[in-house]
Design a protein around this motif. Structure first.
Motif, short mmCIF file in Angstrom:
data_model
loop_
_atom_site.label_atom_id
_atom_site.label_comp_id
_atom_site.label_asym_id
_atom_site.label_seq_id
_atom_site.Cartn_x
_atom_site.Cartn_y
_atom_site.Cartn_z
N LEU A 62 -61.46 78.64 -93.36
CA LEU A 62 -61.90 79.31 -94.57
C LEU A 62 -61.48 78.50 -95.79
O LEU A 62 -60.34 78.03 -95.87
CB LEU A 62 -61.29 80.71 -94.66
N ASP A 66 -64.49 81.54 -98.05
CA ASP A 66 -65.77 81.31 -97.37
C ASP A 66 -65.54 80.57 -96.06
O ASP A 66 -64.73 79.65 -95.98
CB ASP A 66 -66.71 80.48 -98.26
N ASP A 67 -66.29 80.97 -95.04
CA ASP A 67 -66.21 80.34 -93.72
C ASP A 67 -66.98 79.02 -93.76
O ASP A 67 -68.21 79.01 -93.92
CB ASP A 67 -66.80 81.27 -92.67
N ILE A 68 -66.27 77.89 -93.64
CA ILE A 68 -66.92 76.58 -93.67
C ILE A 68 -66.89 75.91 -92.30
O ILE A 68 -67.23 74.73 -92.17
CB ILE A 68 -66.26 75.65 -94.71
N ARG A 79 -68.18 71.21 -101.92
CA ARG A 79 -67.54 72.46 -102.30
C ARG A 79 -66.20 72.24 -103.01
O ARG A 79 -65.61 73.19 -103.50
CB ARG A 79 -67.34 73.36 -101.07
#
Length: 239
Positions: A62, A66-68, A79
């Motif tokens: 994360l 956000d889950d990357i 990002r």
């Protein structure tokens, strides 16, 4: 402080070989967090897994909530994560200027001149060597270039993999001083992988110990420095 980076139960493999085993850690905004461990413990694999190469087999990565985990590396970089990899991996036939331009292209050269001046203030030798081929620089200068190239993308999170490797003590002091200054003056969040446990633990707000792909200890840098098992394994002739 909110988490900039969080690994939740991450396992990863190189082919049939498991390199990370259920690793969980977090890096909070504005922190320097260091990961120490012996050769082959999985430190560099952890750094590469954050960038999806290799991808986590289980668990999640994360970034700012956000889950990357499944994203390709170029999208992760955009990002706001930058990496200075083990072995520097500069472009030796390109000039210092061209290497820095490669770092800046992630953000389409936004504020390039301003960022460049910041790199020269941080590492004055790069200004002196600006037109020189990167492959002709000393080892310390190459490491400065690798870090500056990563910083040219204006990251929110900087991943540093073995920045002191193969460098003279005076140069190591300069590199770690620059990392400390960046963190104090700009609030840059840093995840540092380092075999020089003494320097790394003194620099870090918090630290983790990785053994055979698993987190075995965690605490503040000062707490781990004081542990007899850490001193025996990493600070008093251990490997």
């Amino acid at each position: 402080m909110s988490n900039v980076l969080e690994l939740q139960g991450v396992s990863s493999f190189y082919g049939p070989i498991q390199a990370l085993r259920d690793v969980s850690l977090d890096v909070r905004e504005g922190e320097i967090v260091t990961l120490i461990g012996a050769n082959g413990a999985g430190k560099s694999t952890l750094m590469m897994t954050i960038f999806g190469q290799p991808k986590a087999k289980t668990g999640r990565v994360l970034y700012c909530g956000d889950d990357i985990t499944a994203l390709p590396a170029f999208k992760i970089a955009r990002r706001g994560i930058a990496q200075s990899p083990e072995g520097r991996r500069i472009f030796p036939r390109m000039s210092v200027e061209e290497n820095l331009l490669m770092g800046a292209q992630v953000i389409n050269y936004e504020d390039y001149d301003t960022n460049l001046k910041k790199m020269f203030a941080l590492f004055p030798r790069l200004e002196e060597r600006f037109a020189q081929r990167a492959g002709t620089l000393s080892g310390g200068e190459q490491q400065m270039l690798a870090i500056a190239r990563a910083l040219m993308s204006k990251p929110k999170l900087l991943l540093l993999d073995e920045p002191s490797l193969g460098l003279a003590p005076l140069v190591i002091k300069q590199i770690f001083g620059a990392i400390r200054d960046l963190n104090r003056e700009t609030g840059l969040t840093v995840l540092l992988v380092e075999q020089n446990a003494n320097q790394a633990l003194r620099l870090a707000h918090r630290a983790y110990v990785l053994v055979n792909g698993q987190i075995t200890l965690r605490g503040t840098g000062a707490e781990l420095l004081a542990k007899p098992e850490i001193r025996a394994a990493y600070l008093e002739g251990g490997h």
